[in-house]
Design a protein around this motif. Sequence first.
Motif, short mmCIF file in Angstrom:
data_model
loop_
_atom_site.label_atom_id
_atom_site.label_comp_id
_atom_site.label_asym_id
_atom_site.label_seq_id
_atom_site.Cartn_x
_atom_site.Cartn_y
_atom_site.Cartn_z
N ALA A 148 0.82 -1.21 0.00
CA ALA A 148 0.00 0.00 0.00
C ALA A 148 0.85 1.26 0.00
CB ALA A 148 -0.94 0.01 1.21
N ALA A 149 2.09 1.15 0.45
CA ALA A 149 2.98 2.31 0.49
C ALA A 149 3.77 2.51 -0.79
CB ALA A 149 3.95 2.18 1.67
N ALA A 150 3.45 1.72 -1.82
CA ALA A 150 4.16 1.82 -3.11
C ALA A 150 3.16 2.01 -4.23
CB ALA A 150 5.00 0.57 -3.36
N TRP A 151 3.62 2.61 -5.34
CA TRP A 151 2.79 2.75 -6.52
C TRP A 151 3.31 1.82 -7.60
CZ3 TRP A 151 -1.86 4.48 -7.43
CH2 TRP A 151 -2.27 4.61 -8.76
N LEU A 152 2.45 0.94 -8.11
CA LEU A 152 2.85 -0.05 -9.09
C LEU A 152 2.60 0.47 -10.50
CD1 LEU A 152 1.39 -3.33 -7.54
CD2 LEU A 152 3.56 -2.21 -7.07
N GLN A 203 -6.47 0.08 -0.04
CA GLN A 203 -5.48 0.24 1.02
C GLN A 203 -4.70 1.54 0.85
OE1 GLN A 203 -3.04 -3.29 1.09
NE2 GLN A 203 -4.74 -4.65 1.56
N GLN A 204 -4.35 1.87 -0.39
CA GLN A 204 -3.59 3.09 -0.66
C GLN A 204 -4.39 4.34 -0.30
OE1 GLN A 204 -2.76 2.21 -4.78
NE2 GLN A 204 -0.65 1.63 -4.36
N LEU A 205 -5.66 4.37 -0.67
CA LEU A 205 -6.49 5.53 -0.38
C LEU A 205 -6.74 5.69 1.12
CD1 LEU A 205 -9.05 5.22 -3.30
CD2 LEU A 205 -7.46 7.11 -2.95
N LEU A 206 -6.93 4.58 1.82
CA LEU A 206 -7.12 4.66 3.27
C LEU A 206 -5.83 5.12 3.95
CD1 LEU A 206 -9.26 1.45 3.95
CD2 LEU A 206 -10.03 3.82 3.79
N LEU A 207 -4.68 4.64 3.47
CA LEU A 207 -3.40 5.11 4.01
C LEU A 207 -3.21 6.59 3.71
CD1 LEU A 207 -0.64 4.61 5.30
CD2 LEU A 207 0.20 3.84 3.07
N TYR A 208 -3.58 7.01 2.51
CA TYR A 208 -3.50 8.43 2.12
C TYR A 208 -4.30 9.29 3.12
CZ TYR A 208 -3.78 12.47 -1.08
OH TYR A 208 -3.70 13.72 -1.66
N GLY A 209 -5.49 8.81 3.49
CA GLY A 209 -6.31 9.55 4.43
C GLY A 209 -5.70 9.59 5.83
N ARG A 210 -5.14 8.47 6.28
CA ARG A 210 -4.53 8.44 7.62
C ARG A 210 -3.35 9.40 7.71
NH1 ARG A 210 -5.41 2.81 7.16
NH2 ARG A 210 -3.24 2.44 6.64
N ARG A 245 9.18 10.32 -12.31
CA ARG A 245 8.69 9.00 -11.95
C ARG A 245 7.25 9.11 -11.42
NH1 ARG A 245 13.28 5.41 -8.85
NH2 ARG A 245 14.82 5.37 -10.52
N LEU A 246 6.55 7.99 -11.45
CA LEU A 246 5.21 7.95 -10.89
C LEU A 246 5.34 7.91 -9.37
CD1 LEU A 246 3.53 5.35 -13.29
CD2 LEU A 246 3.39 7.85 -13.38
N ALA A 247 5.09 9.04 -8.73
CA ALA A 247 5.24 9.16 -7.28
C ALA A 247 3.95 8.74 -6.58
CB ALA A 247 5.60 10.59 -6.90
N TRP A 248 4.09 8.11 -5.42
CA TRP A 248 2.94 7.59 -4.68
C TRP A 248 1.96 8.70 -4.34
CZ3 TRP A 248 0.53 8.26 0.02
CH2 TRP A 248 -0.32 7.24 0.46
N THR A 249 2.45 9.80 -3.78
CA THR A 249 1.56 10.88 -3.34
C THR A 249 0.78 11.47 -4.50
OG1 THR A 249 3.21 11.42 -1.65
CG2 THR A 249 1.44 13.00 -1.99
N SER A 250 1.44 11.69 -5.62
CA SER A 250 0.78 12.29 -6.78
C SER A 250 -0.27 11.36 -7.38
CB SER A 250 1.82 12.66 -7.84
OG SER A 250 2.77 13.56 -7.34
N GLU A 251 0.09 10.09 -7.56
CA GLU A 251 -0.81 9.15 -8.22
C GLU A 251 -2.00 8.78 -7.32
OE1 GLU A 251 -0.49 8.42 -11.39
OE2 GLU A 251 1.24 9.76 -11.32
N VAL A 252 -1.75 8.52 -6.03
CA VAL A 252 -2.86 8.24 -5.13
C VAL A 252 -3.70 9.50 -4.92
CG1 VAL A 252 -3.51 7.41 -2.82
CG2 VAL A 252 -1.54 6.43 -3.98
N GLY A 253 -3.04 10.66 -4.97
CA GLY A 253 -3.77 11.92 -4.86
C GLY A 253 -4.76 12.10 -6.00
N LYS A 254 -4.39 11.69 -7.21
CA LYS A 254 -5.32 11.76 -8.34
C LYS A 254 -6.54 10.88 -8.10
CE LYS A 254 -1.60 12.57 -11.71
NZ LYS A 254 -0.84 11.99 -12.86
N LEU A 255 -6.30 9.67 -7.57
CA LEU A 255 -7.41 8.78 -7.24
C LEU A 255 -8.30 9.39 -6.16
CD1 LEU A 255 -6.01 5.13 -7.07
CD2 LEU A 255 -7.79 5.98 -8.58
N ALA A 256 -7.67 10.02 -5.17
CA ALA A 256 -8.41 10.62 -4.07
C ALA A 256 -9.30 11.77 -4.56
CB ALA A 256 -7.45 11.12 -2.99
#
Length: 302
Positions: A148-152, A203-210, A245-256
């Motif tokens: 969940a802490a990585a972007w695939l 899992q990534q979105l819930l971690l993003y929120g936490r 690179r595809l960064a976790w914060t940026s990519e999960v942020g788009k989903l959020a």
Amino acid sequence: DAADMLLPEDKELLRDGSLAELLYADDMLLLSVSASSLERFLKAVSTAGAMYGLELHWGKLQLLKVRCTTAVHRPDLSGIDAQSRLMYLGSLVTDDGSISGELARRLGMATGEFKKLSRLWGHSRLGRVRKIEIFNAVVLSVLMYGLAAAWLNTSDRRKLNGFHNRCLRTIWGIKAAYYSRVSNAKVLDVTGQRPLTVLLQKQQLLLYGRVARRSDEDIMRASTFCPGTLRPATDMYIRKVGRPRLAWTSEVGKLAIQAAGGLQRLEETIKDEHAWRNIVETLLFYLQLLLMRRCLNAMILD
């Protein structure tokens, strides 16, 4: 105690995040942008431990360099050999930040666990629903740990879904699509499972929120977001020339943002854990339908 022994300039680095420590049980991870400050911090940790009759296990000490060649020494001035990868809290960390090696390791471990239970999957007296429960608890827990802490990237996501579908076919007794003409989307529908990448996004979105709900002083939030905002922390620095690179914060942020229906609504709803969880579930239901529709369209074209 070790932090109190640091020089004033090192304490300043500790405050602004250029020098940091992560503690978990008897494991310690030291991070620094300077080799000299790292050496002084390591010496302070060794000295503080000696005050309580403890000493560092130098045989277990590992050094990982990220885009640097500066030598790092122990307190006795002997050099520390750098490695391209190291294990920390059960996960593989590499000097290039790639998750592919850790994913391959996880897939190998999960495959081993799945094969150990091969007699269970073929047991006729055990219901399929119960087999899926055991699969999720024993196999998927090993595979999904820490992901969940990585972007695939696209290739890694296909590997994840491919493994999931192969296991479900084995448990349900469905042959490969080439022989059975049963698509992966149909397998997920029959078994009542979500695509593994969809579960990972949850899992990534819930971690993003936490992380977003933590205070600006928290090291996880400080290394993820700009203070007081949901902007990636990397925006505070000058970006290197070339394709990012595809960064976790940026990519999960788009989903959020997609889940909340806009940045402004995201900033409002993410503060409420219950409301944010409901929004995430709604988005994942939509993504699951979209992914299954794509699989069906691909099958029709074939």
